[in-house]
Scaffold this motif. Structure first.
Motif, PDB file in Angstrom:
ATOM      1  N   GLN A 272      -3.816  12.796   0.788  1.00 19.41           N
ATOM      2  CA  GLN A 272      -4.671  11.528   0.926  1.00 19.41           C
ATOM      3  C   GLN A 272      -5.155  11.024  -0.944  1.00 19.41           C
TER       4      GLN A 272
ATOM      5  N   GLN B 118       0.744  -1.415   0.271  1.00 22.77           N
ATOM      6  CA  GLN B 118       0.121  -0.205  -0.053  1.00 22.77           C
ATOM      7  C   GLN B 118       0.754   1.154   0.516  1.00 22.77           C
ATOM      8  N   LYS B 119       0.554   2.319  -0.875  1.00 24.02           N
ATOM      9  CA  LYS B 119       0.776   3.371  -0.229  1.00 24.02           C
ATOM     10  C   LYS B 119      -0.285   4.698  -1.137  1.00 24.02           C
ATOM     11  N   SER B 120       0.097   5.475  -0.082  1.00 18.17           N
ATOM     12  CA  SER B 120      -0.415   6.546  -0.369  1.00 18.17           C
ATOM     13  C   SER B 120       0.226   8.464  -0.821  1.00 18.17           C
ATOM     14  N   TYR B 121      -0.241   8.858  -1.201  1.00 20.73           N
ATOM     15  CA  TYR B 121       0.607  10.299  -1.437  1.00 20.73           C
ATOM     16  C   TYR B 121      -0.904  11.338  -1.238  1.00 20.73           C
TER      17      TYR B 121
ATOM     18  N   LYS C 184      -3.156  -0.540  -3.081  1.00 28.81           N
ATOM     19  CA  LYS C 184      -4.438  -0.164  -2.622  1.00 28.81           C
ATOM     20  C   LYS C 184      -4.462  -1.951  -1.954  1.00 28.81           C
TER      21      LYS C 184
ATOM     22  N   GLN D  22      -5.047   7.483  -2.360  1.00 26.37           N
ATOM     23  CA  GLN D  22      -4.158   6.321  -2.532  1.00 26.37           C
ATOM     24  C   GLN D  22      -4.144   5.467  -3.945  1.00 26.37           C
TER      25      GLN D  22
END
Length: 253
Positions: free
Chosen positions: A17, A12-15, A22, A19
């Motif tokens: 807000q 998982q990786k978000s910048y 997933k 995503q």
């Protein structure tokens, strides 16, 4: 376990807000060509950045050459090489000088021999003493891949290796990639070109909206496609058809 060059679980990786990944799962067998296929902005480069230790994931695990990317980034870096979309070659230097530079940076004992072997392997011997600024797109990309092979890393990452190349140069790069795998190098490539995945990959995974929505060999992916309507000739679905059918199924829900 040890025949897996790369193992990814629940990545998982978000910048901020957004995503981007997933929960991505994938496995790459040693000595194979693995294509991560997806449209622009699907998160392919993010996956490569995590696997090559340039970016830390928010969740999940990834191991490259048996080393956890978060716990043992140094060991991962020694196992891999990365070729980006934008060639890292120095325009002012000749092809040979570019290779010598990398070989010296990697503290190899025989930089000249390494450079000459790679020039010959990539069909660049005749152009070895010309400045790279005179090279065609295909030659430059071949040199870029040659530079990433200095020191013989077991795993090479190619992020969209043929973006921006003309068809002739693309075929040239494809030949190079096939030769790499034939020599036992594991190749992990990202592409948005369906026929590139079709041409090259032993295994294909389709990344869409942050998840792998399908993966397998080309033959396995073809079985996900609705059976061909039997006309006079049974038309084999292309990867393009499969991609659209799978995305269509997802979006039809």
């Amino acid at each position: 376990m040890h025949n897996q060059a790369i193992q990814v679980r629940g990545l998982q990786k978000s910048y901020k807000q957004l995503q981007v990944l997933k929960g991505v799962d994938l496995e790459v067998a040693r000595g194979s060509i693995f294509a991560l296929l997806g449209s622009n902005g699907a998160g392919k480069t993010t996956v490569i950045k995590i696997l090559t230790t340039l970016l830390r994931q928010d969740g999940g695990t990834a191991a490259v050459n048996g080393f956890d990317v978060a716990a043992k980034p140094e060991s991962v870096r020694q196992s891999i090489s990365l070729t980006g979309q934008f060639a890292a070659v120095d325009e002012i230097l000749t092809g040979r000088e570019n290779l010598l530079l990398i070989a010296r940076l990697r503290h190899l004992n025989n930089p000249r021999q390494v450079a000459d072997e790679l020039l010959s392997r990539f069909g660049l011997s005749d152009a070895a003493n010309r400045r790279v600024s005179t090279y065609s797109g295909g030659m430059r990309r071949r040199l870029d891949i040659a530079m990433s092979l200095v020191g013989a890393p077991p795993i090479i990452f190619l992020d969209e290796p043929t973006t921006g190349l003309d068809p002739e140069a693309r075929i040239e790069v494809w030949k190079t990639v096939k030769a790499l795998a034939a020599n036992g190098t594991t190749v992990f490539l990202t592409t948005q070109y369906l026929e590139e995945a079709e041409q090259l990959a032993d295994q294909i995974a389709i990344l869409h909206e942050g998840k792998i929505i399908a993966s397998g060999t080309l033959a396995e992916l073809k079985t996900l496609f609705p059976p061909a309507t039997v006309e006079y000739v049974e038309k084999q679905p292309t990867l393009e058809d499969i991609f659209l059918a799978i995305i269509g199924k997802k979006e039809g829900k």
